[in-house]
Scaffold this motif. Sequence first.
Motif, PDB file in Angstrom:
ATOM      1  N   PRO A 135      45.967   4.748  66.693  1.00  0.00           N
ATOM      2  CA  PRO A 135      45.601   6.158  66.469  1.00  0.00           C
ATOM      3  C   PRO A 135      44.674   6.702  67.549  1.00  0.00           C
ATOM      4  CG  PRO A 135      45.452   4.914  64.427  1.00  0.00           C
ATOM      5  CD  PRO A 135      45.701   3.911  65.521  1.00  0.00           C
ATOM      6  N   LEU A 144      47.356  14.198  68.566  1.00  0.00           N
ATOM      7  CA  LEU A 144      48.155  13.911  67.367  1.00  0.00           C
ATOM      8  C   LEU A 144      49.639  14.154  67.633  1.00  0.00           C
ATOM      9  CD1 LEU A 144      45.908  15.433  64.544  1.00  0.00           C
ATOM     10  CD2 LEU A 144      46.319  13.008  65.026  1.00  0.00           C
ATOM     11  N   ALA A 148      52.447  11.226  67.503  1.00  0.00           N
ATOM     12  CA  ALA A 148      53.638  11.351  66.654  1.00  0.00           C
ATOM     13  C   ALA A 148      54.917  11.173  67.468  1.00  0.00           C
ATOM     14  CB  ALA A 148      53.635  12.708  65.950  1.00  0.00           C
ATOM     15  N   SER A 195      55.835   4.809  57.424  1.00  0.00           N
ATOM     16  CA  SER A 195      54.593   4.963  58.190  1.00  0.00           C
ATOM     17  C   SER A 195      54.763   5.985  59.309  1.00  0.00           C
ATOM     18  CB  SER A 195      54.145   3.614  58.759  1.00  0.00           C
ATOM     19  OG  SER A 195      55.127   3.076  59.634  1.00  0.00           O
ATOM     20  N   LEU A 198      54.609   9.453  57.771  1.00  0.00           N
ATOM     21  CA  LEU A 198      53.242   9.907  57.498  1.00  0.00           C
ATOM     22  C   LEU A 198      52.564  10.445  58.755  1.00  0.00           C
ATOM     23  CD1 LEU A 198      51.973   7.103  55.085  1.00  0.00           C
ATOM     24  CD2 LEU A 198      52.499   9.487  54.499  1.00  0.00           C
ATOM     25  N   ILE A 199      52.830   9.801  59.888  1.00  0.00           N
ATOM     26  CA  ILE A 199      52.223  10.245  61.154  1.00  0.00           C
ATOM     27  C   ILE A 199      52.812  11.593  61.579  1.00  0.00           C
ATOM     28  CG2 ILE A 199      52.118   9.703  63.628  1.00  0.00           C
ATOM     29  CD1 ILE A 199      51.853   6.730  62.722  1.00  0.00           C
ATOM     30  N   LYS A 201      54.100  13.814  59.500  1.00  0.00           N
ATOM     31  CA  LYS A 201      53.578  14.773  58.519  1.00  0.00           C
ATOM     32  C   LYS A 201      52.157  15.187  58.895  1.00  0.00           C
ATOM     33  CE  LYS A 201      53.040  15.280  53.489  1.00  0.00           C
ATOM     34  NZ  LYS A 201      51.599  15.493  53.399  1.00  0.00           N
ATOM     35  N   ASP A 202      51.345  14.233  59.327  1.00  0.00           N
ATOM     36  CA  ASP A 202      49.976  14.523  59.746  1.00  0.00           C
ATOM     37  C   ASP A 202      49.968  15.488  60.928  1.00  0.00           C
ATOM     38  OD1 ASP A 202      47.210  13.943  59.206  1.00  0.00           O
ATOM     39  OD2 ASP A 202      47.149  12.836  61.106  1.00  0.00           O
ATOM     40  N   TYR A 203      50.882  15.268  61.877  1.00  0.00           N
ATOM     41  CA  TYR A 203      51.000  16.172  63.027  1.00  0.00           C
ATOM     42  C   TYR A 203      51.405  17.567  62.577  1.00  0.00           C
ATOM     43  CZ  TYR A 203      53.963  18.635  66.388  1.00  0.00           C
ATOM     44  OH  TYR A 203      54.568  19.608  67.136  1.00  0.00           O
ATOM     45  N   GLU A 205      50.968  19.060  59.735  1.00  0.00           N
ATOM     46  CA  GLU A 205      49.955  19.755  58.940  1.00  0.00           C
ATOM     47  C   GLU A 205      48.691  20.082  59.726  1.00  0.00           C
ATOM     48  OE1 GLU A 205      49.301  17.201  55.630  1.00  0.00           O
ATOM     49  OE2 GLU A 205      51.161  17.782  54.593  1.00  0.00           O
ATOM     50  N   LYS A 206      48.265  19.152  60.596  1.00  0.00           N
ATOM     51  CA  LYS A 206      46.960  19.295  61.241  1.00  0.00           C
ATOM     52  C   LYS A 206      47.010  19.781  62.690  1.00  0.00           C
ATOM     53  CE  LYS A 206      44.961  15.551  58.477  1.00  0.00           C
ATOM     54  NZ  LYS A 206      44.337  14.195  58.523  1.00  0.00           N
TER      55      LYS A 206
END
Length: 308
Positions: A135, A144, A148, A195, A198-199, A201-203, A205-206
């Motif tokens: 990360p 991010l 991703a 996994s 999730l990475i 999705k994190d990109y 959203e954030k």
Amino acid sequence: MYFPRISPLQPPDYTGHLQLFLQYLTVQRRLAHLTVTAYGADLEFFFRFLSQEIPSVQEHIGKEHVRRFFLYCQQQRIGARSNARRLASIKAYFQFLHTQGIIAANPMADLQAPKTGISLPKALTLAEVETLLHPPTPPSPLALRNHAMLHLLYATGMRVSELVNLPMNSCNLHSCHIRILGKGNKERIVPFSSSAALIIKDYLEKARPMIWSGRPSPMLFLTNRGAAMTRHRFWQIIGEMAFNAGISKTISPHMLRHSFATHLLSGGADLRSVQMMLGHTDISTTQIYTHIDTDRLKAAHQRFHPRG
């Protein structure tokens, strides 16, 4: 697409039909844009050499001119595989000129391509992959995004041109699969891990809303201009990430694709499944990855050979 046959007494126009040839490759042969671009670059390089080195070529081009061209390429330390591709471009263009009646005979018809040998793809070790996929610190929006992209590249083995041009609606985070439009407009579906989902999705959203201020765009991975990233820029990014991770070897996006295939086969995946996920038309292209898992072969030999 037809051209009237010219008189054999009239000097052929070798360079004037290059754009029509590239249009033929795009429309009738339906080759990918990058492939057509490579054909054009190869032929422009060839004719530029002829215009500078052999001024008399305005009348006729023959095998001797091509031999001199490839001698020059060898002097410039251009590899055998690149030269083989250039020869294929030259032969295809002259075949086109002959078929369309622009030249009376094809002087390149029986030219043989140079032997290129087997070039084994280079893959990362599992430890290097883990280091590269660590990360980012600090987790800025662009970091991010890059994180991703790297995860998805290794998770699916897609080509870098496919990665940077992914539309949003091609990625299904619920079923963890991605729809890829590959070479020749052939579509394939490749799964990825939860996994990796999730990475991504994190990109989404954030990071993605901050990179492009939340405005609509069809592309999954955006630049700060709201456009798709270029292949060249992602090459730079992956090099920077490898350097920051302390990896000394030169890493390219294609090396992640090689690593994806190598690690799947090492883990017991069947060749046919890997072929489908990579989008290879011919399974012999995938089989090259069976030659590079030397560590596993050595371990098996030492374990089971009676004199190991």
